[in-house]
Design a protein around this motif. Sequence first.
Motif, PDB file in Angstrom:
ATOM      1  N   UNK A  92     -59.916   9.282 -65.204  1.00 26.26           N
ATOM      2  CA  UNK A  92     -58.952   8.454 -64.259  1.00 26.26           C
ATOM      3  C   UNK A  92     -57.405   8.727 -64.609  1.00 26.26           C
ATOM      4  N   UNK A  93     -57.185   9.616 -65.412  1.00 26.70           N
ATOM      5  CA  UNK A  93     -55.728  10.012 -65.476  1.00 26.70           C
ATOM      6  C   UNK A  93     -54.957   9.541 -66.875  1.00 26.70           C
ATOM      7  N   UNK A  94     -55.857   8.935 -67.789  1.00 25.39           N
ATOM      8  CA  UNK A  94     -55.088   8.452 -69.049  1.00 25.39           C
ATOM      9  C   UNK A  94     -54.951   9.613 -69.761  1.00 25.39           C
ATOM     10  N   UNK A  95     -54.231   9.742 -70.759  1.00 24.30           N
ATOM     11  CA  UNK A  95     -53.788  10.772 -71.778  1.00 24.30           C
ATOM     12  C   UNK A  95     -55.075  10.693 -72.899  1.00 24.30           C
ATOM     13  N   UNK A  96     -55.344  11.666 -73.421  1.00 26.98           N
ATOM     14  CA  UNK A  96     -56.729  11.769 -74.023  1.00 26.98           C
ATOM     15  C   UNK A  96     -56.243  11.088 -75.315  1.00 26.98           C
ATOM     16  N   UNK A  97     -55.078  10.924 -75.974  1.00 28.12           N
ATOM     17  CA  UNK A  97     -54.929  10.124 -77.095  1.00 28.12           C
ATOM     18  C   UNK A  97     -55.065   8.454 -76.568  1.00 28.12           C
ATOM     19  N   UNK A  98     -54.694   7.924 -75.804  1.00 29.77           N
ATOM     20  CA  UNK A  98     -54.737   6.840 -75.329  1.00 29.77           C
ATOM     21  C   UNK A  98     -56.388   6.564 -75.063  1.00 29.77           C
ATOM     22  N   UNK A  99     -56.934   7.250 -74.291  1.00 29.68           N
ATOM     23  CA  UNK A  99     -58.455   7.332 -74.094  1.00 29.68           C
ATOM     24  C   UNK A  99     -59.377   7.280 -75.292  1.00 29.68           C
ATOM     25  N   UNK A 100     -58.831   7.961 -76.174  1.00 28.71           N
ATOM     26  CA  UNK A 100     -59.661   8.097 -77.407  1.00 28.71           C
ATOM     27  C   UNK A 100     -59.498   6.500 -78.579  1.00 28.71           C
ATOM     28  N   UNK A 101     -58.085   6.148 -78.211  1.00 25.69           N
ATOM     29  CA  UNK A 101     -57.924   4.934 -79.013  1.00 25.69           C
ATOM     30  C   UNK A 101     -58.842   3.684 -78.379  1.00 25.69           C
TER      31      UNK A 101
END
Length: 379
Positions: free
Chosen positions: A257-266
């Motif tokens: 969906x376009x979220x940065x991978x670190x944000x997605x991981x959190x």
Amino acid sequence: MELSVIVPTFNEAGNVAELVRRARTALVGLDVEIIFVDDSTDDTPQVVTSVAATAPLPVRLIHREAPTGGLGGAVVEGIMAAASDVCVVMDGDLQHPPEQIRALLAKHHESDVDVVVASRYLDGGSSGGLADRARVLVSRASTALTKAMFPRRLSQVTDPMTGFFLIDRRSVEWASLHPRGFKILLEILARRTLRVAEVPFVFEERFAGESKASLRQGVHFLTQLAALRFGKMSGFALIGAGGAVANLAIMAALIQMGAPYLVAAIIAAEVTIVTNFLLQDRFVFRDMRDHAAPWWARFATSFTFNNAEAVIRIPVLAWMVEALHIQSIAAAAITLAVAFVVRFVFHSLVVYAPRRPSKDGSTDQHRLDVETDHVRKEP
């Protein structure tokens, strides 16, 4: 006979005479025998026979031509053949000092217990005889994992992995044991709730010969542990695996969906932390909840620890992706696998630790004597 000392041996010819000499000096005045249960391929049986001929105390040899059950099987065979109901089990390499046998026997006499464990981890004890720091770390980690898998039965035992202990053989149903490895004390304590006391001892350097520690022994230990406790950890693993899949799925969807991978991981981590706790509390640790802290305290402790673990894990994930160029989902899977073991140990030993007894000494301490952990029955 006041005491029988059981010494399982495998190629320990260079240690036999010194062990008998030190044991006799340490136990002078006691009616004691030493039984060597030998699976050797060298001349250890001949050395035992020679030493026995001139020893000032009874020395017996059981040489097993077709050994079964490994070291644990040897210990059981020796105990069943002993002249005394009170037996001390020790290794034949003198890393277990014979001079400490009297302390084990004294503790047994003064305490109403079935087993007296010689512990490297009590005050006054030491594991200094281990070959190097790596073996010390392996020993500590194995002990923590073992206690986590039997959190209540081993709650009062600091060193369940030791091979140096005293046992009253009348307290154990020996026919129910199925020894298959070298940690016979663990099997004895895991299968039945026994009264246990401990004394410290210093694990010394090997007197002669070579260490038997190996990768194969490590695999045998893990197999033995899994056979004894194939319940709580498997449930934790099942929920953890489901959480890991959900974590990766949420992370992949957010990245898509376009979220940065670190944000997605959190975000994925927070969702699965809460979900996993609810499931584990309901299905995995339900037999321990009544003796542990209240629900809100368990949740707060679990949530805080898992977030602290995530604070460490996420930067490691970033390092693996940025520095090692590992694909982000694969890197997350690796870090989650490591986190699983750490989480299980923490939850078993901390989150669901039995509460301390109240000031009047009631309930909780008494309940520790009632073991409800499930142990898989052997066929």
